[in-house]
Motif scaffolding. Structure first.
Motif, PDB file in Angstrom:
ATOM      1  N   MET A  74       1.840  57.671 -16.895  1.00  0.00           N
ATOM      2  CA  MET A  74       2.708  58.413 -18.041  1.00  0.00           C
ATOM      3  C   MET A  74       3.974  59.147 -17.159  1.00  0.00           C
ATOM      4  O   MET A  74       5.190  58.814 -17.327  1.00  0.00           O
ATOM      5  CB  MET A  74       2.483  58.967 -19.143  1.00  0.00           C
ATOM      6  N   LEU A  75       3.593  59.558 -16.265  1.00  0.00           N
ATOM      7  CA  LEU A  75       4.623  60.444 -15.311  1.00  0.00           C
ATOM      8  C   LEU A  75       5.363  59.494 -14.508  1.00  0.00           C
ATOM      9  O   LEU A  75       6.552  59.537 -14.558  1.00  0.00           O
ATOM     10  CB  LEU A  75       3.686  61.230 -14.360  1.00  0.00           C
ATOM     11  N   ILE A 125      12.300  54.937  -7.778  1.00  0.00           N
ATOM     12  CA  ILE A 125      11.177  54.356  -6.718  1.00  0.00           C
ATOM     13  C   ILE A 125      10.013  55.334  -6.574  1.00  0.00           C
ATOM     14  O   ILE A 125       8.874  54.870  -6.600  1.00  0.00           O
ATOM     15  CB  ILE A 125      11.977  53.943  -5.570  1.00  0.00           C
ATOM     16  N   ILE A 126      10.247  56.572  -6.419  1.00  0.00           N
ATOM     17  CA  ILE A 126       9.154  57.571  -6.400  1.00  0.00           C
ATOM     18  C   ILE A 126       8.053  57.380  -7.653  1.00  0.00           C
ATOM     19  O   ILE A 126       7.075  57.288  -7.791  1.00  0.00           O
ATOM     20  CB  ILE A 126       9.475  58.863  -6.345  1.00  0.00           C
ATOM     21  N   PHE A 138       5.938  56.737 -15.445  1.00  0.00           N
ATOM     22  CA  PHE A 138       6.711  55.799 -16.405  1.00  0.00           C
ATOM     23  C   PHE A 138       8.051  56.652 -16.781  1.00  0.00           C
ATOM     24  O   PHE A 138       9.220  55.979 -16.820  1.00  0.00           O
ATOM     25  CB  PHE A 138       5.872  55.317 -17.625  1.00  0.00           C
ATOM     26  N   ASN A 145       6.340  54.377  -7.417  1.00  0.00           N
ATOM     27  CA  ASN A 145       5.146  54.536  -6.455  1.00  0.00           C
ATOM     28  C   ASN A 145       4.034  55.117  -7.217  1.00  0.00           C
ATOM     29  O   ASN A 145       2.743  55.082  -7.008  1.00  0.00           O
ATOM     30  CB  ASN A 145       5.502  55.366  -5.217  1.00  0.00           C
ATOM     31  N   ILE A 146       4.248  56.387  -7.917  1.00  0.00           N
ATOM     32  CA  ILE A 146       3.163  57.095  -8.642  1.00  0.00           C
ATOM     33  C   ILE A 146       2.459  56.121  -9.764  1.00  0.00           C
ATOM     34  O   ILE A 146       1.098  56.239  -9.687  1.00  0.00           O
ATOM     35  CB  ILE A 146       3.809  58.220  -9.417  1.00  0.00           C
ATOM     36  N   THR A 151       9.291  58.923 -15.112  1.00  0.00           N
ATOM     37  CA  THR A 151      10.253  58.967 -14.056  1.00  0.00           C
ATOM     38  C   THR A 151      11.199  57.665 -13.991  1.00  0.00           C
ATOM     39  O   THR A 151      12.474  57.917 -13.725  1.00  0.00           O
ATOM     40  CB  THR A 151       9.697  59.010 -12.814  1.00  0.00           C
ATOM     41  N   THR A 211       0.150  53.894  -7.710  1.00  0.00           N
ATOM     42  CA  THR A 211      -1.001  54.500  -7.115  1.00  0.00           C
ATOM     43  C   THR A 211      -2.021  54.818  -8.279  1.00  0.00           C
ATOM     44  O   THR A 211      -3.341  54.750  -8.150  1.00  0.00           O
ATOM     45  CB  THR A 211      -0.516  55.537  -6.441  1.00  0.00           C
ATOM     46  N   PHE A 268      -4.067  51.934  -8.760  1.00  0.00           N
ATOM     47  CA  PHE A 268      -4.922  51.698  -7.725  1.00  0.00           C
ATOM     48  C   PHE A 268      -6.201  52.783  -7.996  1.00  0.00           C
ATOM     49  O   PHE A 268      -7.512  52.284  -7.898  1.00  0.00           O
ATOM     50  CB  PHE A 268      -4.279  52.215  -6.157  1.00  0.00           C
ATOM     51  N   LEU A 300      -0.835  60.232 -14.855  1.00  0.00           N
ATOM     52  CA  LEU A 300      -0.454  59.814 -13.648  1.00  0.00           C
ATOM     53  C   LEU A 300       0.765  58.758 -14.413  1.00  0.00           C
ATOM     54  O   LEU A 300       1.721  58.778 -13.678  1.00  0.00           O
ATOM     55  CB  LEU A 300      -1.366  59.442 -12.663  1.00  0.00           C
TER      56      LEU A 300
END
Lengths: 180, 163, 118
Positions: free
Chosen positions: C17-18, C33-34, C20, C37-38, C22, C41, C44, C15
């Protein structure tokens, strides 16, 4: 059984994130980010973090999705195809990911009760907070009392971010006439 | 008023419940899951929902923008003020033990006040941010929200007036 | 060392790296910004999954002294981080809105293109 649910939920998160990243329509990507947040809230619930879970559900799936949609309504909701080479970013991402995975090989097992995180400060909070603070919710007593300074700092950060948005977008004040 | 009729009715039913739940989360946060951060977010979510369904003009009649702008620093001040109060009462900064006659009561009072401050700031900041986003470009030169008719006029004028 | 004990870390890294990817590869500012956010999260998720203890319950004190509680410390850290995260996301989105007003676009390439003429 619980491992199965964990893996299912985490895979769903992975799929949602992948779809959000690949999608060209920004509207769809924003909605998928909301779903992603809701799934992570579920995962927090499974891991006993009830406070975190419903904060994430309210923030991630609620407010931050609405704010992003607000931004889209003020800007554009379609992403243009970039004609840059994707090789360098992919290389960077794979190298970083590889290094991080190498790093996890030394991490304690998932849900290992003897992991260092459970042996240092946390036992004090769990055993003593009932007598010292007198509040059943340990998260609240750590948040507001033991680590009150931290939380004061966080509230200040939120305050500053709010002031920043007000300075950038303005509310209840004169707007400069004639945008350049 | 004919648009989104079901949405409006359901929203009217839901908002008191959401606000009640937020207050429960705020003041019961010592005993169950909850606290200032969560309560603030839930209150903001209720106000955002109201603004989404009934429009920004109605929402800013319900909660005035200057109230929000007062609440933002007030929350931080309450938090920091509890620290100063414990200093004045002879303890360390943010040491709630000295706030009442015995330490456990002091801790209770301190946590309650601090969480109140947190909730205030979080709710006000998030609502203000939403109002700022939603009201962008929908204000006159004095920062007042435009009614909808005037809004379309202004958009037309801006389109004509700009090269 | 087997996959059952570490799968959560690996999915977190996937997640991360996805997100990063983006941030660094996509030119659209909202998409960045999306991605942020990923990424956020996933951090977290990493923290909360470290606080789990098998058989543990939510860290709210009960009368039964034999209860095992999950670690409350990561919960505290992440609880505040989520709210701070949405505040900073809002700041980023506000910047995107202002950039769009100034340049008329939210694509990084087109912004650089316009900057070249100044």
């Amino acid at each position: 059984m619980s491992t199965l649910i964990d893996i299912l939920l985490l895979s769903l998160m992975g799929i949602t994130a992948l779809a959000a990243v690949r999608m060209k329509s920004l509207f769809g990507a924003v909605m998928l980010t909301g779903i992603f947040s809701l799934l992570s809230a579920l995962w927090f619930l499974i891991l006993d973090a009830v406070d975190v879970s419903f904060t994430e559900a309210a923030v991630g799936a609620g407010i931050s999705t609405v704010l992003m949609l607000g931004t889209l309504s003020l800007t554009k909701s379609e992403e243009k195809t970039s004609n840059h080479s994707q090789i360098i970013p992919l290389f960077v991402v794979f190298v970083t990911g590889g290094v991080l995975i190498y790093g996890t090989l030394d991490m304690p097992d998932f849900a290992d009760p003897l992991a260092p995180i459970h042996t240092h400060v946390a036992p004090h909070y769990i055993e003593k907070s009932g007598a010292e603070i007198g509040v059943p919710n340990i998260v609240t007593s750590v948040l507001a009392s033991y680590r009150g300074f931290d939380t004061l700092g966080e509230v200040t950060v939120i305050f500053t971010a709010g002031v920043g948005v007000l300075l950038l977008l303005g509310i209840g004040r004169r707007r400069e006439d004639g945008d350049e | 008023m004919t648009h989104h009729f079901i949405l409006r009715v359901i929203t009217k039913l839901l908002i008191p419940l959401i606000l009640l739940f937020a207050l429960y989360v705020q003041f019961h946060g010592d005993f169950g899951p909850g606290g200032g951060f969560q309560a603030g977010v839930i209150i903001a979510a209720a106000l955002v929902l109201y603004a989404l369904v009934f429009g920004l003009n109605t929402a800013s009649a319900v909660i005035k923008e200057w109230v929000l702008l007062v609440l933002i620093p007030l929350g931080v001040l309450i938090y920091a003020g509890v620290g100063v109060a414990s200093l004045l009462l002879g303890g360390n900064y943010l040491d709630y033990n000295v706030l009442a006659h015995d330490p456990v009561h002091g801790q209770h009072l301190g946590i309650l006040l601090v969480e109140l401050g947190v909730g205030m700031t979080v709710a006000a900041v998030l609502t203000t941010i939403f109002f700022a986003f939603a009201g962008r470009g929908h204000r006159d030169a004095n920062g007042n929200l435009l009614p909808h008719s005037a809004l379309s006029d202004e958009i037309r004028n801006r389109k004509d007036g700009q090269p | 060392m087997n996959w059952v004990t570490h799968y959560n870390y690996w999915i977190v890294i996937l997640l991360m790296m996805l997100g990063f990817y983006t941030i660094i590869a996509r030119g659209n500012l909202v998409k960045k910004i999306i991605g942020l956010n990923i990424f956020q999260t996933s951090v977290f998720v990493l923290f909360i999954s470290m606080g789990k203890i098998p058989g543990g319950v939510a860290p709210i004190l009960r009368d039964d002294p034999t209860t095992i509680y999950s670690n409350p410390l990561p919960h505290v850290l992440i609880l505040t981080a989520i709210v701070v995260g949405v505040a900073t996301t809002a700041l980023g989105l506000a910047l995107v809105v202002r950039i769009n007003e100034a340049y008329g676009t939210i694509e990084e390439d087109e912004i650089h293109e316009q900057d070249r003429f100044f």
